[in-house]
Design an enzyme around this catalytic site. Structure first.
Site, short mmCIF file in Angstrom:
data_model
loop_
_atom_site.label_atom_id
_atom_site.label_comp_id
_atom_site.label_asym_id
_atom_site.label_seq_id
_atom_site.Cartn_x
_atom_site.Cartn_y
_atom_site.Cartn_z
N HIS A 11 -26.77 48.56 28.80
CA HIS A 11 -26.05 48.55 29.91
C HIS A 11 -26.36 47.90 31.26
CE1 HIS A 11 -25.57 53.34 31.95
NE2 HIS A 11 -26.93 51.60 32.86
N ASN A 54 -28.22 52.54 26.35
CA ASN A 54 -27.69 51.79 25.56
C ASN A 54 -27.47 50.09 25.97
OD1 ASN A 54 -26.21 51.75 27.41
ND2 ASN A 54 -24.26 52.64 27.29
N ASP A 111 -23.47 48.35 41.89
CA ASP A 111 -22.36 49.55 41.04
C ASP A 111 -22.40 50.84 42.04
OD1 ASP A 111 -24.34 50.75 39.92
OD2 ASP A 111 -24.16 50.03 38.54
N GLU A 159 -21.25 48.88 30.01
CA GLU A 159 -21.55 49.32 29.27
C GLU A 159 -20.79 48.74 28.06
OE1 GLU A 159 -22.84 51.91 29.86
OE2 GLU A 159 -21.68 53.60 30.42
C1 GLP Z 1 -27.71 53.84 35.68
C2 GLP Z 1 -27.39 52.67 36.86
C3 GLP Z 1 -28.05 51.13 36.10
C4 GLP Z 1 -29.43 51.13 36.01
C5 GLP Z 1 -29.44 52.48 34.61
C6 GLP Z 1 -30.81 52.77 33.88
O1 GLP Z 1 -26.80 54.33 35.49
N1 GLP Z 1 -26.12 52.28 37.20
O2 GLP Z 1 -27.54 49.78 36.70
O3 GLP Z 1 -30.38 50.32 35.06
O4 GLP Z 1 -28.29 52.95 34.59
O5 GLP Z 1 -31.48 53.90 34.89
P1 GLP Z 1 -32.53 53.87 34.91
O6 GLP Z 1 -33.86 53.07 35.88
O7 GLP Z 1 -33.04 55.45 35.38
O8 GLP Z 1 -33.32 54.44 33.54
#
Ligand code: GLP
Length: 239
Positions: free
Chosen positions: A136, A134, A67, A141
């Site tokens: 995702h 959440n 993404d 989402e």
């Molecule tokens: C981000 C990314 C995800 C990632 C998630 C968790 O927003 N889009 O691909 O897995 O949030 O991030 P973190 O590892 O900083 O908790």
């Protein structure tokens, strides 16, 4: 779903790195799916270390990131493009990497272009995922329906809030993103989900219930035949 419980974050990163090393040994021209967020940083450091030690070679591989924020310029320090160069691409010999273009003038056309590239590569062999608090995955989402292809998504308050820590007080934080859809994730031959830290304990518990909560995108992974969850003890508290 196979679960590996690790003592700590370092062990999570080592275990995930072992899987990448094996993957590229077995298939040097693998197509890798890559994630951002803070969780993969230790893994990318470990992959860099192993690359420098001559234990892994990315020269024949190619990658697709999950993404990117939209709109955002790839040169922006908070873009996922910048993140990937900083944490991995500038340090290893992976030349063929792809990230959705957050500066594309036509997001729908950019999503179609990205889908065509993934399909032309034959889909993803090894997909790395993190998880949002959440539930995702990528930026899929919680929703009532999930597009299969790459699409532009409105980020939820929870994700905007969780990611606000990366943006300075005067920096504009995008509220939309381009994300690989559930279809590309599901067509991946192998999926590795890394989970670390107490803040993920609640969502990890939900995932491990073994119930498909359709409003928790990560629960859909329960249906995939080859998912390995690598989780540290801090995140596995809810067992
Ligand atoms: C981000 C990314 C995800 C990632 C998630 C968790 O927003 N889009 O691909 O897995 O949030 O991030 P973190 O590892 O900083 O908790």
């Amino acid at each position: 779903m196979k679960t590996v419980v690790c003592e700590n974050y370092e062990e999570v990163c080592n275990h995930a790195a072992d899987i990448f090393v094996r993957q590229l040994k077995d298939k040097p021209d693998s197509v890798l799916g890559l994630a951002t967020g803070s969780t993969p940083i230790g893994l990318y450091d470990e992959l860099t270390r192993r690359y420098e030690a001559g234990e892994i070679d990315f020269s024949k591989a190619r990658s697709f990131n999950l993404d990117e924020y939209y709109p955002i310029d790839p040169s922006h320090p908070q873009s996922y493009d910048y993140f990937m160069r900083q944490h991995l691409f500038n340090k290893i010999n992976l030349e063929k990497f792809n990230i959705p273009n957050g500066a594309a003038s036509d997001p729908a056309a950019e999503c179609t272009r990205y889908d065509m590239l993934i399909d032309a590569a034959g889909g993803i062999d090894l997909m790395l995922l993190g998880i949002g608090i959440n539930g995702h995955i990528g930026f899929n989402e919680p929703a009532v329906s999930y597009p299969t292809g790459t699409y532009k998504v409105d980020l939820t308050e929870s994700s905007i809030e969780a990611n606000s820590r990366f943006f300075g007080p005067d920096e504009h934080q995008p509220v939309t993103a381009l994300t690989m859809g559930i279809g590309h994730i599901f067509k991946s031959k192998k999926i590795v989900l890394i989970i670390s830290g107490a803040s993920k304990a609640e969502i990890a518990k939900k995932l491990f219930e073994g119930v498909i909560h359709t409003d928790v995108p990560a629960c859909l992974l329960l249906l995939h035949p080859d998912v390995t969850v690598i989780i540290d003890k801090a995140a596995n508290k809810g067992e």
